[in-house]
Structure formats: structure tokens, C-alpha cells
Design an enzyme around this catalytic site. Structure first.
Site, PDB file in Angstrom:
ATOM      1  N   ASP A   1       1.867  65.828  -5.633  1.00  0.00           N
ATOM      2  CA  ASP A   1       0.785  66.672  -6.144  1.00  0.00           C
ATOM      3  C   ASP A   1      -0.544  65.969  -5.926  1.00  0.00           C
ATOM      4  O   ASP A   1      -0.604  64.748  -5.754  1.00  0.00           O
ATOM      5  CB  ASP A   1       0.981  67.001  -7.615  1.00  0.00           C
TER       6      ASP A   1
ATOM      7  N   GLU B   1       2.127  63.905 -11.104  1.00  0.00           N
ATOM      8  CA  GLU B   1       1.482  62.633 -11.448  1.00  0.00           C
ATOM      9  C   GLU B   1       0.042  62.827 -11.897  1.00  0.00           C
ATOM     10  O   GLU B   1      -0.451  62.102 -12.760  1.00  0.00           O
ATOM     11  CB  GLU B   1       1.535  61.685 -10.238  1.00  0.00           C
TER      12      GLU B   1
END
Length: 453
Positions: free
Chosen positions: A91, A154
Site C-alpha cells: 500500500d 502499513e
């Protein structure tokens, strides 16, 4: 494999590695609430297939109670060989237009400086493709057992810590390789050995029962926003050093950044002074920092001539490696509760206490990594700190208490501009990271083989 063979193969692989990076940068994989899920699902599926293609044939999107799934896989090496876990995340941060991008953040752009620009190009797609390149060096058959964990959240509210706690057996290993860092400058190898933690709270200041006409009551009647402003100003001294009693400080003795490095990488405006006194490395990695990262009160568009009865601020404090987050948060809360002016009423809500992290640097895995990094770059490797926080590392340490950690990657601090506009990566850093990781795996396997013989 010998070092020259690894380096030659990594160089030959780079066109394909860059093609993968460009493909992934083009996917707006933002896991934050409010963003569409389709790009994240596309990113997960694309990343999964890429890692299956390089040898992680059993790679899966793992089931999690909420959020986007991590990817987990394993390639079993020779019997008795070391076990290494490779980590990165798929991400990325948002890239709003108001950040001031000079090229489309979702179109990978090669510029005259040789760097590749785009959101996630450094953080952490460069880490993903470094792992892909490392496996390709060995044609998908690394010399030791390699596990893979790729996180999908994250940058927001991570679900990986809970996943690790629920499945600690998956993370049993000798060494974690966290490829989500970078050197201070391109071409100057450094291992990250210390990360600051992060504690946060929301402070509410109240002075009045309700809004008042600022002309009729302004002067003697205290305004909550002005009281909050004065309270926030007590968090630093006149030179910008944190002035919270009980907040831990330390000294950084590794590689350092110059003031020019900091000014250029942070884009500090001309004429604006840096805050705090001392070496840049101390200020970034061995001392706390504190900031108001959000304010609640009347916005300008709807404001009128009234005194504000209540104002709130979210306070984030980065804490030094080796400190305990609850004790540091206690110090911050105590300061806020005892420094409000004019007897203003203060209420503090604790919202976060993420621990710092210190790498152990006296083990064989760290030594092998330092030598591999030095060989890949052709010069000795130093040590650097990181002002960001990765609470996951403490969770991994608990799951595999005997494991060592190596923190490195292609995200050079001086120019990558992660989380900001015009994020970029230098392809040469990716190539050298592939070489370093391949050398590390080979050295660990060779050492285990010579030890058993």
C-alpha cells in the site's frame, strides 16, 4: 554464487525490475478509509502474481478480520539452512493535488536526474521489486529458506500486528530483512539501527460555557483558542528544543545528515531557521520531537466575531529509541495538564503509544548484512537512524525472540521525499539493494554450510 556473478545477474535483471516498478506505481493502492477498494485489490492481486512468478508458488492473500490482506509465502531451502523473512508493503500514501506534484503521481516518470518519480516509487514499491530481483538472481531457488510477508495496510491502521500475534509460527526465523528504509544519500550504504516511537493524545481546552461576542466580552473573557495556542507554545523552548520534563533524550553516534541535506530534503523555506540545537542526527534520531498535527475550532469560512469556548489539538510526540512509550506519554500528558494559562480547563485523551526500536548489531546476521551491503556498494557501510516508527518490529521480535533484524532499502533520505510530492527512487539504489540481499542470503547459507561441516 560468487559476488561477481550476483552483481552481473542483478544488472541484467534491472530492465524487468524497472518494468515491474512502473506497473505497480501506476496502481493507486491507497488503503486509507474513504478511498476505493478496487485499486488495492488490483495491487494485491498483481503483487501476488509477481511473487508467484519468481518462485513463491505458494504465495497467498491471507485471511484477516478486517482491512486488506497481507501476502505470505515460503520457499524451503536446504535442510538446516538459515530462515530469512523478507518484508515490504504494497500500500502507498495518498497523493492529493495540493501537495504540489510536478508530474502525475500515478504515472511513473523518468526525469533528467535519472530518478523515477511517482507515488510509492520509493515507499515501498522499491522494496517490493528489490525482493523480486533478489529471487530472480537465484532463479527462484534461494540458498536458504526464505519466507515472505507483504503488508497491505502499513500506511494506515495496520492489521499485520494482530495477524502476527495470531500466527507466530509463520514468523519463526533467524533473520528479518525489512526492506522499507534507505541510505542517507545515494551511493552511501547504511543500515538503519534505530527508530523512534510515536505517542499521541488529543488535548481539549475549555474557558467558557458558550461562545461570546468578541466586542462585548473580548479582553477579560478568555478565549479557548488563544489558551490552547499558549499551551502548545510551552512544548518547546525559544530555540525549538522539546521542553517536556521527563521526556527521554539520547545521543546519536552513527552517520549524520548536514544542515544542507535536511533543508533540501525537507524543502525548508529560505530564511526559515531549523528548530532545535545540536547535530541533525541527534535531533532526528536521538531526541524527541512534538507537533500539533490537527486542530479543531471554527474554520475561517464560517467564523464570526465570537470568543471560542472550546478548542482541541491532536499532539504527536516521536520518542527516542530505548524509551518506553507509556512513560513518555505520561510525561506529555502531565505537561499539558499543568501548563494551561489562566486556569483554563484541560482534558487529555490518550490515543497512541507505539514503541521505538533498536536493532541488535552484535549478531552474525547483522555482520553478514553489513559486509554484503559494503560489497554491493564498494565502500564501508555505516549506521543511520530513522525518525519514523514501525510498531510491527516489536511484535515480530516477540513472535521470534531469537531473530535478528536488518533494516535497509532503496529509499534514500536526502532525495526520495516519501509521503510528499514528487516522491522518487534512484534505480541504482534498487540494483545495489538486490545485490546486497542476494549476497546476504548466499553468505548466510555458506556460513551455515561451513559450520555444519
Amino acid at each position: 554464487m560468487q559476488a561477481k556473478e550476483i552483481a552481473d545477474k542483478a544488472r541484467a535483471l534491472m530492465p524487468g525490475v524497472i518494468e515491474d516498478l512502473e506497473k505497480l506505481v501506476a496502481i493507486p493502492s491507497i488503503a486509507f478509509p474513504g478511498y476505493p477498494s478496487e485499486p488495492m485489490e488490483q495491487m494485491g492481486a498483481t503483487t501476488l502474481q509477481m511473487f508467484r512468478d519468481v518462485g513463491f508458488t505458494n504465495a497467498e492473500l491471507m485471511e484477516v478480520p478486517s482491512g486488506y490482506p497481507p501476502i505470505y509465502a515460503e520457499i524451503e531451502g536446504p535442510a538446516g539452512s538459515p530462515v530469512v523473512v523478507l518484508y515490504a508493503h504494497y500500500d502507498v500514501q495518498p497523493a492529493p493535488p495540493e501537495q504540489g506534484w510536478t508530474s502525475d503521481p500515478w504515472t511513473p516518470t523518468h526525469k533528467d536526474d535519472g530518478r523515477i518519480y511517482g507515488r510509492g516509487a520509493a515507499d515501498d514499491i522499491s522494496g517490493l521489486v528489490s525482493h523480486l530481483g533478489t529471487l530472480r538472481v537465484f532463479d527462484g531457488k534461494p540458498p536458504c529458506t526464505v519466507k515472505l510477508i507483504l503488508e497491505g495496510m502499513e500506511e494506515t491502521e495496520s492489521n499485520l500486528e494482530a495477524f502476527v500475534e495470531a500466527h507466530p509460527e509463520l514468523f519463526a526465523c533467524d533473520l528479518f530483512v525489512i526492506c522499507d528504509m534507505g541510505n542517507l544519500r545515494v551511493g552511501e550504504p547504511a543500515l538503519t539501527t534505530a527508530l523512534r516511537g510515536d505517542v499521541a493524545c488529543v488535548v481539549t481546552v475549555r474557558t467558557l460555557e458558550h461562545p461570546l461576542h468578541s466586542g462585548v466580552f473580548g479582553g477579560p473573557a478568555p478565549d479557548a483558542m488563544m489558551a490552547l495556542a499558549r499551551l502548545l507554545s510551552t512544548l518547546h523552548d525559544d530555540e525549538g528544543n522539546v521542553s517536556i520534563a521527563g521526556a527521554s533524550t539520547s545521543v546519536w553516534d552513527g552517520a549524520d545528515l548536514t544542515e544542507d541535506d535536511l533543508r533540501s530534503s525537507a524543502d525548508v523555506l529560505d530564511g526559515v531557521q531549523l528548530t532545535g540545537t545540536g547535530r541533525i542526527g541527534d535531533l532526528l534520531w536521538a531526541r524527541p520531537s512534538v507537533n500539533a498535527i490537527g486542530i479543531d475550532m471554527t474554520n475561517i469560512a464560517t467564523s464570526s466575531n465570537v470568543l471560542i469556548p472550546e478548542a482541541r489539538a491532536k499532539i504527536s510526540m516521536r520518542i527516542v529509541p530505548g524509551s518506553e512509550p507509556e512513560a513518555e506519554l505520561d510525561a506529555l500528558v502531565t505537561h499539558l495538564e499543568t501548563h494551561a494559562p489562566w486556569g483554563a480547563k484541560v482534558e487529555v485523551q490518550r490515543t497512541k503509544a507505539a514503541p521505538p526500536f533498536l536493532c541488535k548489531t552484535d549478531g552474525p546476521g547483522y555482520a553478514a548484512a553489513r559486509d554484503a551491503l559494503a560489497e554491493a556498494y564498494g565502500r564501508p557501510a555505516g549506521e543511520a537512524g530513522c525518525g519514523g516508527s514501525i510498531p510491527l518490529l516489536r511484535t515480530l521480535e516477540t513472535a521470534a525472540p531469537g531473530a535478528e533484524f536488518v533494516l535497509w532499502g532503496p529509499e534514500d533520505v536526502a532525495a526520495a521525499r516519501i509521503h510528499a510530492s514528487d516522491e522518487s527512487v534512484d534505480p541504482s539504489e534498487i540494483e545495489k539493494m538486490i545485490v546486497a540481499q542476494a549476497l546476504l542470503l548466499q553468505r548466510l547459507a555458506d556460513s551455515a554450510g561451513s559450520g555444519s561441516g
